[in-house]
Motif scaffolding. Sequence first.
Motif, PDB file in Angstrom:
ATOM      1  N   MET A   7       0.830  -1.199   0.000  1.00 15.93           N
ATOM      2  CA  MET A   7       0.000   0.000   0.000  1.00 15.93           C
ATOM      3  C   MET A   7       0.871   1.258   0.000  1.00 15.93           C
ATOM      4  O   MET A   7       0.618   2.196  -0.753  1.00 15.93           O
ATOM      5  N   ILE A   8       1.905   1.279   0.812  1.00 13.90           N
ATOM      6  CA  ILE A   8       2.784   2.449   0.881  1.00 13.90           C
ATOM      7  C   ILE A   8       3.501   2.664  -0.446  1.00 13.90           C
ATOM      8  O   ILE A   8       3.585   3.790  -0.943  1.00 13.90           O
ATOM      9  N   LEU A   9       4.008   1.591  -1.036  1.00  8.94           N
ATOM     10  CA  LEU A   9       4.690   1.716  -2.330  1.00  8.94           C
ATOM     11  C   LEU A   9       3.749   2.183  -3.426  1.00  8.94           C
ATOM     12  O   LEU A   9       4.124   2.993  -4.273  1.00  8.94           O
ATOM     13  N   GLN A  10       2.514   1.695  -3.413  1.00  6.47           N
ATOM     14  CA  GLN A  10       1.540   2.116  -4.422  1.00  6.47           C
ATOM     15  C   GLN A  10       1.188   3.592  -4.256  1.00  6.47           C
ATOM     16  O   GLN A  10       1.094   4.325  -5.238  1.00  6.47           O
ATOM     17  N   ILE A  11       1.007   4.035  -3.034  1.00 10.48           N
ATOM     18  CA  ILE A  11       0.690   5.448  -2.791  1.00 10.48           C
ATOM     19  C   ILE A  11       1.859   6.327  -3.226  1.00 10.48           C
ATOM     20  O   ILE A  11       1.658   7.364  -3.859  1.00 10.48           O
ATOM     21  N   MET A  12       3.084   5.919  -2.915  1.00  6.45           N
ATOM     22  CA  MET A  12       4.253   6.695  -3.331  1.00  6.45           C
ATOM     23  C   MET A  12       4.351   6.757  -4.859  1.00  6.45           C
ATOM     24  O   MET A  12       4.711   7.783  -5.419  1.00  6.45           O
ATOM     25  N   SER A  13       4.013   5.669  -5.508  1.00  6.91           N
ATOM     26  CA  SER A  13       4.031   5.651  -6.968  1.00  6.91           C
ATOM     27  C   SER A  13       2.954   6.564  -7.541  1.00  6.91           C
ATOM     28  O   SER A  13       3.175   7.244  -8.545  1.00  6.91           O
ATOM     29  N   ASP A  14       1.790   6.588  -6.897  1.00  8.79           N
ATOM     30  CA  ASP A  14       0.682   7.399  -7.398  1.00  8.79           C
ATOM     31  C   ASP A  14       0.889   8.894  -7.197  1.00  8.79           C
ATOM     32  O   ASP A  14       0.335   9.692  -7.943  1.00  8.79           O
ATOM     33  N   ILE A  15       1.658   9.282  -6.195  1.00  9.75           N
ATOM     34  CA  ILE A  15       1.815  10.717  -5.936  1.00  9.75           C
ATOM     35  C   ILE A  15       3.076  11.304  -6.557  1.00  9.75           C
ATOM     36  O   ILE A  15       3.375  12.474  -6.339  1.00  9.75           O
ATOM     37  N   LYS A  16       3.801  10.544  -7.363  1.00 10.00           N
ATOM     38  CA  LYS A  16       5.039  11.083  -7.941  1.00 10.00           C
ATOM     39  C   LYS A  16       4.765  12.276  -8.847  1.00 10.00           C
ATOM     40  O   LYS A  16       5.506  13.252  -8.831  1.00 10.00           O
ATOM     41  N   TYR A  17       3.681  12.243  -9.617  1.00 14.93           N
ATOM     42  CA  TYR A  17       3.368  13.386 -10.480  1.00 14.93           C
ATOM     43  C   TYR A  17       2.879  14.573  -9.654  1.00 14.93           C
ATOM     44  O   TYR A  17       3.140  15.728  -9.990  1.00 14.93           O
ATOM     45  N   PHE A  18       2.189  14.287  -8.552  1.00 13.41           N
ATOM     46  CA  PHE A  18       1.783  15.352  -7.642  1.00 13.41           C
ATOM     47  C   PHE A  18       3.013  16.070  -7.095  1.00 13.41           C
ATOM     48  O   PHE A  18       3.038  17.296  -7.006  1.00 13.41           O
ATOM     49  N   LEU A  19       4.034  15.302  -6.718  1.00 12.49           N
ATOM     50  CA  LEU A  19       5.253  15.909  -6.175  1.00 12.49           C
ATOM     51  C   LEU A  19       5.979  16.758  -7.213  1.00 12.49           C
ATOM     52  O   LEU A  19       6.557  17.795  -6.871  1.00 12.49           O
ATOM     53  N   VAL A  20       5.934  16.355  -8.474  1.00  8.10           N
ATOM     54  CA  VAL A  20       6.544  17.154  -9.538  1.00  8.10           C
ATOM     55  C   VAL A  20       5.800  18.486  -9.681  1.00  8.10           C
ATOM     56  O   VAL A  20       6.423  19.556  -9.740  1.00  8.10           O
ATOM     57  N   VAL A  21       4.473  18.433  -9.708  1.00  6.88           N
ATOM     58  CA  VAL A  21       3.680  19.665  -9.817  1.00  6.88           C
ATOM     59  C   VAL A  21       3.895  20.541  -8.591  1.00  6.88           C
ATOM     60  O   VAL A  21       4.030  21.768  -8.707  1.00  6.88           O
ATOM     61  N   LEU A  22       3.969  19.935  -7.418  1.00  7.31           N
ATOM     62  CA  LEU A  22       4.213  20.681  -6.184  1.00  7.31           C
ATOM     63  C   LEU A  22       5.564  21.385  -6.230  1.00  7.31           C
ATOM     64  O   LEU A  22       5.672  22.564  -5.866  1.00  7.31           O
ATOM     65  N   ALA A  23       6.602  20.694  -6.686  1.00  3.48           N
ATOM     66  CA  ALA A  23       7.938  21.291  -6.772  1.00  3.48           C
ATOM     67  C   ALA A  23       7.967  22.442  -7.773  1.00  3.48           C
ATOM     68  O   ALA A  23       8.588  23.479  -7.508  1.00  3.48           O
ATOM     69  N   ILE A  24       7.298  22.287  -8.901  1.00  7.72           N
ATOM     70  CA  ILE A  24       7.256  23.350  -9.905  1.00  7.72           C
ATOM     71  C   ILE A  24       6.521  24.562  -9.361  1.00  7.72           C
ATOM     72  O   ILE A  24       6.982  25.700  -9.497  1.00  7.72           O
ATOM     73  N   ALA A  25       5.372  24.340  -8.714  1.00  6.83           N
ATOM     74  CA  ALA A  25       4.598  25.451  -8.160  1.00  6.83           C
ATOM     75  C   ALA A  25       5.363  26.149  -7.042  1.00  6.83           C
ATOM     76  O   ALA A  25       5.410  27.387  -6.980  1.00  6.83           O
ATOM     77  N   LEU A  26       5.983  25.377  -6.173  1.00 10.64           N
ATOM     78  CA  LEU A  26       6.750  25.962  -5.071  1.00 10.64           C
ATOM     79  C   LEU A  26       7.925  26.773  -5.610  1.00 10.64           C
ATOM     80  O   LEU A  26       8.192  27.881  -5.127  1.00 10.64           O
ATOM     81  N   SER A  27       8.605  26.250  -6.616  1.00 13.70           N
ATOM     82  CA  SER A  27       9.725  26.980  -7.223  1.00 13.70           C
ATOM     83  C   SER A  27       9.245  28.263  -7.891  1.00 13.70           C
ATOM     84  O   SER A  27       9.886  29.319  -7.760  1.00 13.70           O
ATOM     85  N   GLY A  28       8.132  28.191  -8.587  1.00 12.70           N
ATOM     86  CA  GLY A  28       7.595  29.385  -9.250  1.00 12.70           C
ATOM     87  C   GLY A  28       7.249  30.485  -8.271  1.00 12.70           C
ATOM     88  O   GLY A  28       7.601  31.656  -8.479  1.00 12.70           O
ATOM     89  N   PHE A  29       6.570  30.114  -7.191  1.00 10.24           N
ATOM     90  CA  PHE A  29       6.222  31.126  -6.191  1.00 10.24           C
ATOM     91  C   PHE A  29       7.462  31.639  -5.465  1.00 10.24           C
ATOM     92  O   PHE A  29       7.547  32.834  -5.159  1.00 10.24           O
ATOM     93  N   ALA A  30       8.428  30.773  -5.181  1.00 11.17           N
ATOM     94  CA  ALA A  30       9.658  31.212  -4.516  1.00 11.17           C
ATOM     95  C   ALA A  30      10.409  32.220  -5.389  1.00 11.17           C
ATOM     96  O   ALA A  30      10.880  33.251  -4.898  1.00 11.17           O
ATOM     97  N   PHE A  31      10.500  31.931  -6.688  1.00 12.91           N
ATOM     98  CA  PHE A  31      11.156  32.874  -7.590  1.00 12.91           C
ATOM     99  C   PHE A  31      10.385  34.192  -7.688  1.00 12.91           C
ATOM    100  O   PHE A  31      10.987  35.271  -7.769  1.00 12.91           O
ATOM    101  N   ALA A  32       9.063  34.110  -7.688  1.00 19.46           N
ATOM    102  CA  ALA A  32       8.251  35.334  -7.744  1.00 19.46           C
ATOM    103  C   ALA A  32       8.456  36.176  -6.484  1.00 19.46           C
ATOM    104  O   ALA A  32       8.621  37.401  -6.561  1.00 19.46           O
ATOM    105  N   PHE A  33       8.435  35.536  -5.317  1.00 23.18           N
ATOM    106  CA  PHE A  33       8.671  36.267  -4.068  1.00 23.18           C
ATOM    107  C   PHE A  33      10.082  36.870  -4.050  1.00 23.18           C
ATOM    108  O   PHE A  33      10.275  37.999  -3.605  1.00 23.18           O
ATOM    109  N   TRP A  34      11.050  36.123  -4.532  1.00 25.71           N
ATOM    110  CA  TRP A  34      12.428  36.624  -4.583  1.00 25.71           C
ATOM    111  C   TRP A  34      12.530  37.807  -5.544  1.00 25.71           C
ATOM    112  O   TRP A  34      13.203  38.790  -5.249  1.00 25.71           O
ATOM    113  N   ALA A  35      11.839  37.717  -6.683  1.00 21.80           N
ATOM    114  CA  ALA A  35      11.928  38.771  -7.693  1.00 21.80           C
ATOM    115  C   ALA A  35      11.363  40.092  -7.187  1.00 21.80           C
ATOM    116  O   ALA A  35      11.940  41.149  -7.442  1.00 21.80           O
TER     117      ALA A  35
END
Length: 129
Positions: free
Chosen positions: A7-35
């Motif tokens: 179950m844990i491995l399946q959940i980790m596999s299912d949220i990998k794309y969520f983590l990519v979107v989260l990292a992109i969004a977090l990076s975008g907002f961090a760069f905007a705040f920095w700018a």
Amino acid sequence: MHYLVSMILQIMSDIKYFLVVLAIALSGFAFAFWAISYPDRNHEFGTLQNAFLNSYQYMLGQGISIDFEGTASPELGVLLLVLFMLFMMILMLNLLIALMGDSFSNIKSKGLAHWRRERAAIMLEQYSM
């Protein structure tokens, strides 16, 4: 135990794309705040490291400050913060909960099918003896 690990491995596999979107969004907002706080290196978003760290803490709901005085655009800073809170804390958190719930229900249905298959195999084995 095997069921829990599966179950844990399946959940980790299912949220990998969520983590990519989260990292992109977090990076975008961090760069905007920095700018917008770029002229003031002493601001909480003044350096890239601080921008990423504070954005991450804001995402977790810690130490939220709306002090954007001394930045290039205080109004834009507050608007970015509101958008960040709406997107990261509400939308992304609900998406994560939905993904994990869906993964759990898929694993549960597969577990029931696996249990029935094993039970049938045991019954066939007992019958053949």
